[in-house]
Design a protein around this motif. Structure first.
Motif, PDB file in Angstrom:
ATOM      1  N   VAL A  91      38.043 111.148 -60.141  1.00 27.46           N
ATOM      2  CA  VAL A  91      38.813 112.192 -60.805  1.00 27.46           C
ATOM      3  C   VAL A  91      38.156 112.488 -62.151  1.00 27.46           C
ATOM      4  N   LYS A  92      37.958 113.741 -62.437  1.00 20.99           N
ATOM      5  CA  LYS A  92      37.275 114.155 -63.663  1.00 20.99           C
ATOM      6  C   LYS A  92      38.306 114.389 -64.763  1.00 20.99           C
ATOM      7  N   GLU A 113      37.350 116.608 -56.818  1.00 24.92           N
ATOM      8  CA  GLU A 113      37.638 115.328 -56.151  1.00 24.92           C
ATOM      9  C   GLU A 113      38.870 114.655 -56.735  1.00 24.92           C
ATOM     10  N   GLY A 114      39.836 114.370 -55.867  1.00 27.81           N
ATOM     11  CA  GLY A 114      41.019 113.642 -56.283  1.00 27.81           C
ATOM     12  C   GLY A 114      42.026 114.450 -57.076  1.00 27.81           C
ATOM     13  N   ALA A 156      48.370 118.685 -63.669  1.00 24.36           N
ATOM     14  CA  ALA A 156      47.882 117.617 -64.555  1.00 24.36           C
ATOM     15  C   ALA A 156      48.917 116.505 -64.714  1.00 24.36           C
ATOM     16  N   ALA A 157      50.201 116.843 -64.626  1.00 19.05           N
ATOM     17  CA  ALA A 157      51.264 115.844 -64.795  1.00 19.05           C
ATOM     18  C   ALA A 157      51.196 114.747 -63.741  1.00 19.05           C
ATOM     19  N   ARG A 158      50.574 115.038 -62.604  1.00 15.36           N
ATOM     20  CA  ARG A 158      50.422 114.006 -61.570  1.00 15.36           C
ATOM     21  C   ARG A 158      49.567 112.841 -62.047  1.00 15.36           C
ATOM     22  N   PHE A 159      48.795 113.033 -63.126  1.00 13.08           N
ATOM     23  CA  PHE A 159      47.871 112.012 -63.608  1.00 13.08           C
ATOM     24  C   PHE A 159      48.397 111.286 -64.846  1.00 13.08           C
ATOM     25  N   THR A 160      49.637 111.563 -65.233  1.00  7.78           N
ATOM     26  CA  THR A 160      50.266 110.846 -66.340  1.00  7.78           C
ATOM     27  C   THR A 160      50.867 109.549 -65.810  1.00  7.78           C
TER      28      THR A 160
END
Length: 180
Positions: A91-92, A113-114, A156-160
């Motif tokens: 994930v970038k 990716e991801g 983006a909230a999925r990565f918090t």
């Protein structure tokens, strides 16, 4: 807002080969196609450790900033974030950060990716002409920009921590069942 933003930005640590390659490809193959339609647009290559190859890309249309202390402020000034990554893994963070700031992204499958942009938050394309076309679309069309920008923070909230915890808990529960 779309009307308060201008120019295009890519962010990366240029000592990392995929970022140096992306900057080179962006400047040499993609931006000439963008400049045919948007001759006044500037490209900003921001990020730590710009190599000599990256620094040589600077000219009247391309700014190489080096490390940026306030990344959010930089992202908030730009209309399009582009990450034309041709190799790399995982994930970038640069893309997630752009999305968190409500900035639409144009990237490749490697950049995606991801993340799973899939029409939310950005456009995933592979060849220079398609990348340039996507940049021009987001740059010129307020309605397209707004559509992609509106979904960006939610993605983006999925990565918090709050976004990751349910999936992590599920994985741990599955592992516990296997152990028992």
């Amino acid at each position: 807002a779309w009307s308060e933003r201008k120019d295009i930005v890519f962010v990366g640590n240029y000592a990392h080969a995929p970022n140096e390659d992306a900057a080179q490809w962006l400047r040499s193959q993609i931006m000439p196609l963008v400049w045919r339609n948007l001759p006044g647009v500037r490209l900003r290559l921001a990020g730590a450790e710009p190599t000599a190859r990256v620094r040589r890309l600077a000219n009247e249309r391309v700014e190489v900033t080096g490390f940026v202390e306030e990344l959010e402020a930089l992202l908030d000034r730009h209309r399009v974030f582009v990450a034309p990554l041709r190799y790399g893994a995982g994930v970038k963070g640069k893309i997630v950060q752009a999305l968190a700031n409500g900035l639409p992204v144009v990237t490749t499958q490697i950049g995606n990716e991801g993340i799973g942009l899939d029409g939310v938050g950005g456009i995933v394309v592979e060849d220079p002409a398609a990348i340039a076309e996507a940049i021009v679309l987001l740059y010129e069309s307020e309605s397209a920009w707004t559509r992609f920008a509106s979904g960006a923070p939610g993605l983006a909230a999925r990565f918090t921590p709050a976004g990751v915890t349910p999936a992590f808990d599920e994985i741990l529960a599955s592992a516990q069942v296997l152990v028992e």
